[in-house]
Design a protein around this motif. Structure first.
Motif, PDB file in Angstrom:
ATOM      1  N   ILE A 119       0.859  -1.184   0.000  1.00 18.58           N
ATOM      2  CA  ILE A 119       0.000   0.000   0.000  1.00 18.58           C
ATOM      3  C   ILE A 119       0.897   1.235   0.000  1.00 18.58           C
ATOM      4  O   ILE A 119       1.796   1.360   0.837  1.00 18.58           O
ATOM      5  N   PHE A 120       0.644   2.133  -0.948  1.00 19.79           N
ATOM      6  CA  PHE A 120       1.451   3.335  -1.094  1.00 19.79           C
ATOM      7  C   PHE A 120       0.660   4.541  -0.593  1.00 19.79           C
ATOM      8  O   PHE A 120      -0.421   4.839  -1.097  1.00 19.79           O
ATOM      9  N   LEU A 121       1.213   5.182   0.436  1.00 20.69           N
ATOM     10  CA  LEU A 121       0.493   6.188   1.206  1.00 20.69           C
ATOM     11  C   LEU A 121       0.812   7.605   0.752  1.00 20.69           C
ATOM     12  O   LEU A 121       1.987   7.970   0.608  1.00 20.69           O
ATOM     13  N   SER A 122      -0.229   8.410   0.562  1.00 22.76           N
ATOM     14  CA  SER A 122      -0.065   9.856   0.475  1.00 22.76           C
ATOM     15  C   SER A 122      -0.017  10.336   1.921  1.00 22.76           C
ATOM     16  O   SER A 122      -1.050  10.510   2.579  1.00 22.76           O
ATOM     17  N   THR A 123       1.188  10.533   2.422  1.00 24.13           N
ATOM     18  CA  THR A 123       1.413  10.540   3.869  1.00 24.13           C
ATOM     19  C   THR A 123       0.780  11.713   4.608  1.00 24.13           C
ATOM     20  O   THR A 123       0.482  11.597   5.799  1.00 24.13           O
ATOM     21  N   ASP A 124       0.557  12.865   3.955  1.00 25.55           N
ATOM     22  CA  ASP A 124      -0.100  13.977   4.641  1.00 25.55           C
ATOM     23  C   ASP A 124      -1.519  13.612   5.070  1.00 25.55           C
ATOM     24  O   ASP A 124      -2.057  14.192   6.023  1.00 25.55           O
ATOM     25  N   PHE A 125      -2.147  12.659   4.366  1.00 24.68           N
ATOM     26  CA  PHE A 125      -3.525  12.290   4.646  1.00 24.68           C
ATOM     27  C   PHE A 125      -3.631  11.291   5.794  1.00 24.68           C
ATOM     28  O   PHE A 125      -4.694  11.166   6.408  1.00 24.68           O
ATOM     29  N   ILE A 126      -2.540  10.561   6.074  1.00 22.80           N
ATOM     30  CA  ILE A 126      -2.600   9.462   7.035  1.00 22.80           C
ATOM     31  C   ILE A 126      -2.694  10.012   8.458  1.00 22.80           C
ATOM     32  O   ILE A 126      -1.874  10.811   8.892  1.00 22.80           O
ATOM     33  N   GLY A 127      -3.731   9.577   9.167  1.00 17.84           N
ATOM     34  CA  GLY A 127      -3.945  10.056  10.528  1.00 17.84           C
ATOM     35  C   GLY A 127      -4.506  11.459  10.595  1.00 17.84           C
ATOM     36  O   GLY A 127      -4.485  12.086  11.661  1.00 17.84           O
ATOM     37  N   SER A 128      -5.022  11.980   9.470  1.00 16.39           N
ATOM     38  CA  SER A 128      -5.590  13.326   9.459  1.00 16.39           C
ATOM     39  C   SER A 128      -6.986  13.271   8.851  1.00 16.39           C
ATOM     40  O   SER A 128      -7.427  12.230   8.367  1.00 16.39           O
ATOM     41  N   ARG A 129      -7.662  14.406   8.871  1.00 14.31           N
ATOM     42  CA  ARG A 129      -8.973  14.489   8.232  1.00 14.31           C
ATOM     43  C   ARG A 129      -8.868  15.171   6.870  1.00 14.31           C
ATOM     44  O   ARG A 129      -9.878  15.597   6.294  1.00 14.31           O
ATOM     45  N   GLN A 130      -7.638  15.287   6.370  1.00 21.00           N
ATOM     46  CA  GLN A 130      -7.452  15.840   5.028  1.00 21.00           C
ATOM     47  C   GLN A 130      -8.135  14.923   4.021  1.00 21.00           C
ATOM     48  O   GLN A 130      -8.136  13.693   4.165  1.00 21.00           O
ATOM     49  N   ARG A 131      -8.699  15.518   2.952  1.00 23.14           N
ATOM     50  CA  ARG A 131      -9.559  14.745   2.058  1.00 23.14           C
ATOM     51  C   ARG A 131      -9.035  14.747   0.628  1.00 23.14           C
ATOM     52  O   ARG A 131      -8.394  15.706   0.193  1.00 23.14           O
ATOM     53  N   PHE A 132      -9.345  13.670  -0.084  1.00 24.13           N
ATOM     54  CA  PHE A 132      -9.034  13.579  -1.504  1.00 24.13           C
ATOM     55  C   PHE A 132     -10.133  14.305  -2.278  1.00 24.13           C
ATOM     56  O   PHE A 132     -11.318  13.999  -2.119  1.00 24.13           O
ATOM     57  N   TRP A 133      -9.754  15.243  -3.131  1.00 19.88           N
ATOM     58  CA  TRP A 133     -10.744  16.108  -3.788  1.00 19.88           C
ATOM     59  C   TRP A 133     -11.733  15.314  -4.630  1.00 19.88           C
ATOM     60  O   TRP A 133     -12.921  15.617  -4.655  1.00 19.88           O
ATOM     61  N   TRP A 134     -11.250  14.294  -5.337  1.00 20.96           N
ATOM     62  CA  TRP A 134     -12.126  13.531  -6.235  1.00 20.96           C
ATOM     63  C   TRP A 134     -13.293  12.925  -5.457  1.00 20.96           C
ATOM     64  O   TRP A 134     -14.440  12.996  -5.887  1.00 20.96           O
ATOM     65  N   GLU A 135     -12.987  12.345  -4.322  1.00 23.45           N
ATOM     66  CA  GLU A 135     -14.016  11.705  -3.505  1.00 23.45           C
ATOM     67  C   GLU A 135     -14.998  12.738  -2.948  1.00 23.45           C
ATOM     68  O   GLU A 135     -16.216  12.575  -3.048  1.00 23.45           O
ATOM     69  N   SER A 136     -14.469  13.810  -2.354  1.00 27.41           N
ATOM     70  CA  SER A 136     -15.339  14.787  -1.701  1.00 27.41           C
ATOM     71  C   SER A 136     -16.231  15.510  -2.705  1.00 27.41           C
ATOM     72  O   SER A 136     -17.454  15.622  -2.512  1.00 27.41           O
ATOM     73  N   ILE A 137     -15.633  15.991  -3.789  1.00 25.46           N
ATOM     74  CA  ILE A 137     -16.414  16.715  -4.788  1.00 25.46           C
ATOM     75  C   ILE A 137     -17.379  15.766  -5.508  1.00 25.46           C
ATOM     76  O   ILE A 137     -18.560  16.066  -5.694  1.00 25.46           O
ATOM     77  N   GLY A 138     -16.871  14.605  -5.900  1.00 26.88           N
ATOM     78  CA  GLY A 138     -17.696  13.661  -6.638  1.00 26.88           C
ATOM     79  C   GLY A 138     -18.903  13.193  -5.851  1.00 26.88           C
ATOM     80  O   GLY A 138     -20.029  13.175  -6.366  1.00 26.88           O
ATOM     81  N   GLU A 139     -18.680  12.809  -4.593  1.00 23.69           N
ATOM     82  CA  GLU A 139     -19.797  12.280  -3.809  1.00 23.69           C
ATOM     83  C   GLU A 139     -20.765  13.376  -3.387  1.00 23.69           C
ATOM     84  O   GLU A 139     -21.969  13.129  -3.222  1.00 23.69           O
ATOM     85  N   THR A 140     -20.272  14.595  -3.223  1.00 24.82           N
ATOM     86  CA  THR A 140     -21.183  15.701  -2.933  1.00 24.82           C
ATOM     87  C   THR A 140     -22.073  15.973  -4.138  1.00 24.82           C
ATOM     88  O   THR A 140     -23.300  16.131  -4.006  1.00 24.82           O
ATOM     89  N   LEU A 141     -21.488  16.019  -5.334  1.00 24.32           N
ATOM     90  CA  LEU A 141     -22.280  16.234  -6.544  1.00 24.32           C
ATOM     91  C   LEU A 141     -23.213  15.060  -6.819  1.00 24.32           C
ATOM     92  O   LEU A 141     -24.277  15.232  -7.419  1.00 24.32           O
ATOM     93  N   TRP A 142     -22.823  13.860  -6.401  1.00 26.72           N
ATOM     94  CA  TRP A 142     -23.673  12.696  -6.602  1.00 26.72           C
ATOM     95  C   TRP A 142     -24.884  12.719  -5.674  1.00 26.72           C
ATOM     96  O   TRP A 142     -25.899  12.083  -5.929  1.00 26.72           O
ATOM     97  N   GLY A 143     -24.776  13.487  -4.597  1.00 30.63           N
ATOM     98  CA  GLY A 143     -25.876  13.584  -3.637  1.00 30.63           C
ATOM     99  C   GLY A 143     -25.728  12.678  -2.445  1.00 30.63           C
ATOM    100  O   GLY A 143     -26.680  12.498  -1.671  1.00 30.63           O
ATOM    101  N   SER A 144     -24.533  12.107  -2.248  1.00 32.08           N
ATOM    102  CA  SER A 144     -24.325  11.172  -1.138  1.00 32.08           C
ATOM    103  C   SER A 144     -24.468  11.844   0.223  1.00 32.08           C
ATOM    104  O   SER A 144     -24.734  11.171   1.223  1.00 32.08           O
ATOM    105  N   HIS A 145     -24.288  13.157   0.267  1.00 33.02           N
ATOM    106  CA  HIS A 145     -24.381  13.891   1.535  1.00 33.02           C
ATOM    107  C   HIS A 145     -25.665  14.709   1.641  1.00 33.02           C
ATOM    108  O   HIS A 145     -25.799  15.536   2.532  1.00 33.02           O
ATOM    109  N   GLY A 146     -26.589  14.491   0.711  1.00 31.48           N
ATOM    110  CA  GLY A 146     -27.850  15.210   0.763  1.00 31.48           C
ATOM    111  C   GLY A 146     -27.955  16.291  -0.305  1.00 31.48           C
ATOM    112  O   GLY A 146     -26.971  16.676  -0.934  1.00 31.48           O
TER     113      GLY A 146
END
Length: 333
Positions: A119-146
């Motif tokens: 497993i290859f880690l983007s280390t700034d994200f590990i142990g933090s609440r920093q988010r991957f833009w693709w997931e956050s933007i994509g799922e928000t536009l998909w309506g996963s969060h309302g």
């Protein structure tokens, strides 16, 4: 399309079960690239998730198929020079980014079938609440969060002259998902700071998207999983100047040295992007190997700082013969 898929699947099956295929793959190593294993397969089927996500049933189907046709080995067993090759081809699994579901959904199945992985880690994200833009933007536009967060983001995108296409409201789920996929691909060209601002306009999830260091160490202690760097901030390395490039590589390396017992001597380029300048920096930081995203099998030749991998999607995990067809194409000069 269905006929093309059938031809590819049939060709892939014939290749793996023919003397020609066995001879071509003798002594070869195949490196697979995955990202996420979701909690259910229906979610992974959607086009905007298909390339980065697989479901647990599809993933387990893939593992069973791989063990039938390959020796599933740790990545370094393929990369180490003078390693003994068995009669069967070898395959190594790699996961990019360090998603939390690697521990929750992928690891139990790796344990069940005793398949090692890296497993290859983007280390700034590990142990933090920093988010991957693709997931956050994509799922928000998909309506996963309302609907309210979705409309807020749509209005914000409109205000910065990146309006979402009308088809994002299409009643057909697959068409809507495919529209979202193409829209997200278009956002890749935006400045990283802009993508971060867009991510900040999305609601926080209840769980972090990435692994934490306790999960990393727990999986590492099993002896089945090893970890390497996939950048620190997941910045595209070719777009950084020399100073920031060096800092990005150093920060990810140091995080792995502090967080793991035996980090891999392998770098994994975010998005697969690399050039001569980036590879020189990677070598200067004492990495003998680095993973790209070009397709091909590994025979110990070629540039060790731009190693080929085959990406695995939900589609290919469900139908591994499609993967063997791609491997066949990757063996050709």
């Amino acid at each position: 399309m269905a006929i093309k898929q059938l031809i590819k699947r049939t060709s892939g099956w014939l290749y793996l079960n023919s003397s020609v295929g066995r001879n071509q793959l003798h002594g070869a190593g195949v490196i697979l690239m995955l990202h996420r294993v979701l909690s259910n397969d229906r979610a992974a089927d959607l086009p905007h998730r298909n390339e980065l996500c697989v479901g647990p049933k599809a993933f387990e189907h893939l593992l069973v198929w791989l063990r039938k046709h390959f020796d599933c080995v740790p990545l370094m067993e393929i990369l180490q020079p003078n390693a003994l090759r068995t009669e069967r081809p070898q395959v190594a699994l790699t996961f990019d980014d360090g998603w939390r579901d690697n521990a929750a959904n992928a690891f139990p199945l790796l344990q069940k079938h005793q398949v090692p992985a890296s497993i290859f880690l983007s280390t700034d994200f590990i142990g933090s609440r920093q988010r991957f833009w693709w997931e956050s933007i994509g799922e928000t536009l998909w309506g996963s969060h309302g609907e309210k967060p979705r409309m807020h983001l749509i209005e914000y995108l409109q205000s910065i002259h990146h309006p979402v296409p009308v088809l994002l409201d299409d009643i057909d789920v697959d068409r809507r998902s495919l529209t979202l996929l193409h829209y997200l691909q278009g956002l890749k060209a935006l400045d990283p700071m802009m993508l971060e601002r867009l991510t900040d306009e999305c609601p926080q999830e209840s769980q972090p998207q990435a692994l934490d260091w306790h999960q990393v160490r727990s999986m590492e202690s099993s002896g089945l999983v090893r970890f390497g760097p996939h950048g620190a901030s997941h910045a595209i390395l070719t777009g950084l100047d020399d100073v920031h490039l060096g800092e990005e590589i150093s920060r990810s390396r140091d995080a792995l040295l502090n967080g793991c017992n035996r980090p891999l001597p392998v770098y994994c380029y975010p998005n697969g992007d690399n050039d001569e300048r980036v590879r020189e920096q990677i070598a200067n930081h004492d990495y003998p190997f680095a993973l790209g995203t070009g397709s091909g099998i590994y025979r110990g030749t070629g540039d060790p700082l731009n190693l080929p991998r085959f990406g695995v999607s939900q589609r290919t995990a469900r139908n591994p013969e499609l993967l063997s067809w791609r491997i066949y194409r990757g063996t050709r000069p």
